[in-house]
Motif scaffolding. Structure first.
Motif, PDB file in Angstrom:
ATOM      1  N   ILE A  49     -23.018  -4.529  40.491  1.00 13.89           N
ATOM      2  CA  ILE A  49     -21.731  -4.229  40.186  1.00 13.89           C
ATOM      3  C   ILE A  49     -20.784  -4.776  39.188  1.00 13.89           C
ATOM      4  N   VAL A  50     -21.014  -6.184  39.181  1.00 11.36           N
ATOM      5  CA  VAL A  50     -20.426  -7.148  38.088  1.00 11.36           C
ATOM      6  C   VAL A  50     -21.008  -6.983  36.851  1.00 11.36           C
ATOM      7  N   ALA A  51     -22.547  -6.782  36.800  1.00  7.16           N
ATOM      8  CA  ALA A  51     -23.148  -6.390  35.809  1.00  7.16           C
ATOM      9  C   ALA A  51     -22.764  -5.205  34.879  1.00  7.16           C
ATOM     10  N   VAL A  52     -22.716  -4.294  35.798  1.00  3.96           N
ATOM     11  CA  VAL A  52     -22.293  -2.932  35.133  1.00  3.96           C
ATOM     12  C   VAL A  52     -20.936  -2.964  34.649  1.00  3.96           C
ATOM     13  N   ALA A  53     -19.947  -3.690  35.038  1.00  2.00           N
ATOM     14  CA  ALA A  53     -18.774  -3.691  34.686  1.00  2.00           C
ATOM     15  C   ALA A  53     -18.642  -4.489  33.678  1.00  2.00           C
ATOM     16  N   VAL A  54     -19.115  -5.588  33.376  1.00  2.76           N
ATOM     17  CA  VAL A  54     -19.158  -6.559  32.327  1.00  2.76           C
ATOM     18  C   VAL A  54     -19.819  -5.838  31.014  1.00  2.76           C
ATOM     19  N   ALA A  55     -21.006  -5.060  31.363  1.00  4.26           N
ATOM     20  CA  ALA A  55     -21.784  -4.288  30.259  1.00  4.26           C
ATOM     21  C   ALA A  55     -20.880  -3.248  29.869  1.00  4.26           C
ATOM     22  N   TYR A  56     -20.094  -2.312  30.518  1.00  6.72           N
ATOM     23  CA  TYR A  56     -19.145  -1.308  30.255  1.00  6.72           C
ATOM     24  C   TYR A  56     -18.107  -1.919  29.156  1.00  6.72           C
ATOM     25  N   PHE A  57     -17.345  -3.195  29.541  1.00  4.06           N
ATOM     26  CA  PHE A  57     -16.695  -3.749  28.518  1.00  4.06           C
ATOM     27  C   PHE A  57     -17.147  -4.359  27.260  1.00  4.06           C
ATOM     28  N   LYS A  58     -18.418  -4.688  27.575  1.00  2.00           N
ATOM     29  CA  LYS A  58     -19.010  -5.270  26.370  1.00  2.00           C
ATOM     30  C   LYS A  58     -19.347  -4.091  25.215  1.00  2.00           C
ATOM     31  N   VAL A  59     -19.818  -2.747  25.833  1.00  2.00           N
ATOM     32  CA  VAL A  59     -20.141  -1.765  25.130  1.00  2.00           C
ATOM     33  C   VAL A  59     -18.876  -1.254  24.345  1.00  2.00           C
ATOM     34  N   ARG A  60     -17.903  -1.168  25.273  1.00  2.00           N
ATOM     35  CA  ARG A  60     -16.551  -0.696  24.257  1.00  2.00           C
ATOM     36  C   ARG A  60     -16.071  -1.809  23.435  1.00  2.00           C
ATOM     37  N   ALA A  61     -16.432  -3.056  23.420  1.00  3.01           N
ATOM     38  CA  ALA A  61     -16.060  -3.738  22.572  1.00  3.01           C
ATOM     39  C   ALA A  61     -16.932  -4.003  21.237  1.00  3.01           C
ATOM     40  N   THR A  62     -18.103  -3.698  21.335  1.00  2.05           N
ATOM     41  CA  THR A  62     -19.091  -3.600  20.412  1.00  2.05           C
ATOM     42  C   THR A  62     -19.811  -2.390  20.035  1.00  2.05           C
ATOM     43  N   SER A  84     -19.886 -13.770  32.317  1.00  2.00           N
ATOM     44  CA  SER A  84     -19.207 -12.814  32.179  1.00  2.00           C
ATOM     45  C   SER A  84     -18.339 -13.121  30.861  1.00  2.00           C
ATOM     46  N   TYR A  85     -17.608 -14.126  31.153  1.00  2.00           N
ATOM     47  CA  TYR A  85     -16.799 -14.797  29.866  1.00  2.00           C
ATOM     48  C   TYR A  85     -17.411 -14.994  28.648  1.00  2.00           C
ATOM     49  N   GLN A  86     -18.722 -15.891  28.653  1.00  2.00           N
ATOM     50  CA  GLN A  86     -19.347 -15.844  27.691  1.00  2.00           C
ATOM     51  C   GLN A  86     -19.932 -14.760  26.865  1.00  2.00           C
ATOM     52  N   ILE A  87     -20.657 -13.701  27.695  1.00  2.55           N
ATOM     53  CA  ILE A  87     -21.140 -12.547  27.084  1.00  2.55           C
ATOM     54  C   ILE A  87     -19.957 -11.912  26.356  1.00  2.55           C
ATOM     55  N   LEU A  88     -18.910 -11.701  27.268  1.00  2.00           N
ATOM     56  CA  LEU A  88     -17.669 -10.945  26.481  1.00  2.00           C
ATOM     57  C   LEU A  88     -17.184 -11.568  25.466  1.00  2.00           C
ATOM     58  N   ILE A  89     -17.094 -12.764  25.278  1.00  2.00           N
ATOM     59  CA  ILE A  89     -16.541 -13.405  24.263  1.00  2.00           C
ATOM     60  C   ILE A  89     -17.342 -13.644  22.820  1.00  2.00           C
ATOM     61  N   LEU A  90     -18.670 -13.713  22.811  1.00  2.00           N
ATOM     62  CA  LEU A  90     -19.619 -13.998  22.107  1.00  2.00           C
ATOM     63  C   LEU A  90     -19.365 -12.905  20.688  1.00  2.00           C
ATOM     64  N   HIS A  91     -19.026 -11.857  20.706  1.00  2.00           N
ATOM     65  CA  HIS A  91     -19.048 -10.999  19.526  1.00  2.00           C
ATOM     66  C   HIS A  91     -17.851 -11.580  18.803  1.00  2.00           C
ATOM     67  N   LYS A  92     -16.779 -12.255  19.312  1.00  2.00           N
ATOM     68  CA  LYS A  92     -15.636 -12.367  18.882  1.00  2.00           C
ATOM     69  C   LYS A  92     -15.666 -13.737  18.057  1.00  2.00           C
TER      70      LYS A  92
END
Length: 197
Positions: free
Chosen positions: A125-138, A182-190
């Motif tokens: 569940i956490v992985a899918v939620a993080v992937a959803y936000f990652k896709v929206r950001a990238t 979660s923090y690392q994967i979501l902040i990487l593209h920034k």
């Protein structure tokens, strides 16, 4: 990624791990049942222990993150991009099945299959939620790598916690790991955008 961005990521992830560890440590049932605080110094010492544990967990998480970055970079050079996506997807499924069923197959005493199932579902569940936000950001191509990192790499990082075979210990390790990953994967593209600019 330059040294300045890496040091910023290191410190921020360290703080994420420490703060989440402190919150988790005070919310877990064993902290209320078996730990009694005599005065303020006991509470401060307990906070210091939780902070240190969270900081160490964040460093462990960052080792896993950079190991994945190297693995991903190498695999893209070896496999066609589409094939590497399929390989990551299959490995993520196998990792989830391992964490959900392995301990019951090897017949460990005092292992609860329901707890293992819930752990696997929570990670998914956490992985899918993080992937959803990652896709929206990238972009949509981030789905599979994010799912793979948040499932397979997190499970590899928490193997030591699973060996303890105690639900509270597993929760105490998994929650800070998931938060840091979660923090690392979501902040990487920034961070990478900052480098390009």
């Amino acid at each position: 990624m330059n040294l300045k961005n890496w040091s910023k990521l290191f410190i921020q992830t360290l703080l994420v791990g420490a703060i989440v560890s402190i919150i988790t440590g005070f919310l877990l049932p064993y902290s209320r049942e078996s730990i009694s605080f005599k005065d303020t110094s006991d509470i401060l010492f307990y906070l210091l222990i939780l902070f240190g544990f969270g900081a160490m967990t964040s460093v462990y998480s960052q080792l896993g993150f950079f190991a994945y970055m190297i693995l991903n970079y190498t695999a893209i050079g070896v496999f066609p991009r589409k094939a590497w996506q399929y390989i990551q997807f299959v490995l993520a499924i196998l990792a989830l099945l391992e964490v959900m069923f392995f301990r019951s197959f090897v017949g460990r005493e005092n292992s609860s299959q329901m707890a293992d199932m819930l752990l696997g579902i929570a990670i998914l569940i956490v992985a899918v939620a993080v992937a959803y936000f990652k896709v929206r950001a990238t972009n949509p191509s981030a789905w599979v790598p994010t799912i793979f990192f948040m499932t397979a790499i997190t499970i590899v990082e928490m193997v030591g916690g699973l060996k303890i075979n105690d639900n509270n210990a597993t929760i105490f390790i998994v929650i800070p790991l998931l938060a840091c990953n979660s923090y690392q994967i979501l902040i990487l593209h920034k961070l990478l955008k900052r480098k390009k600019s």
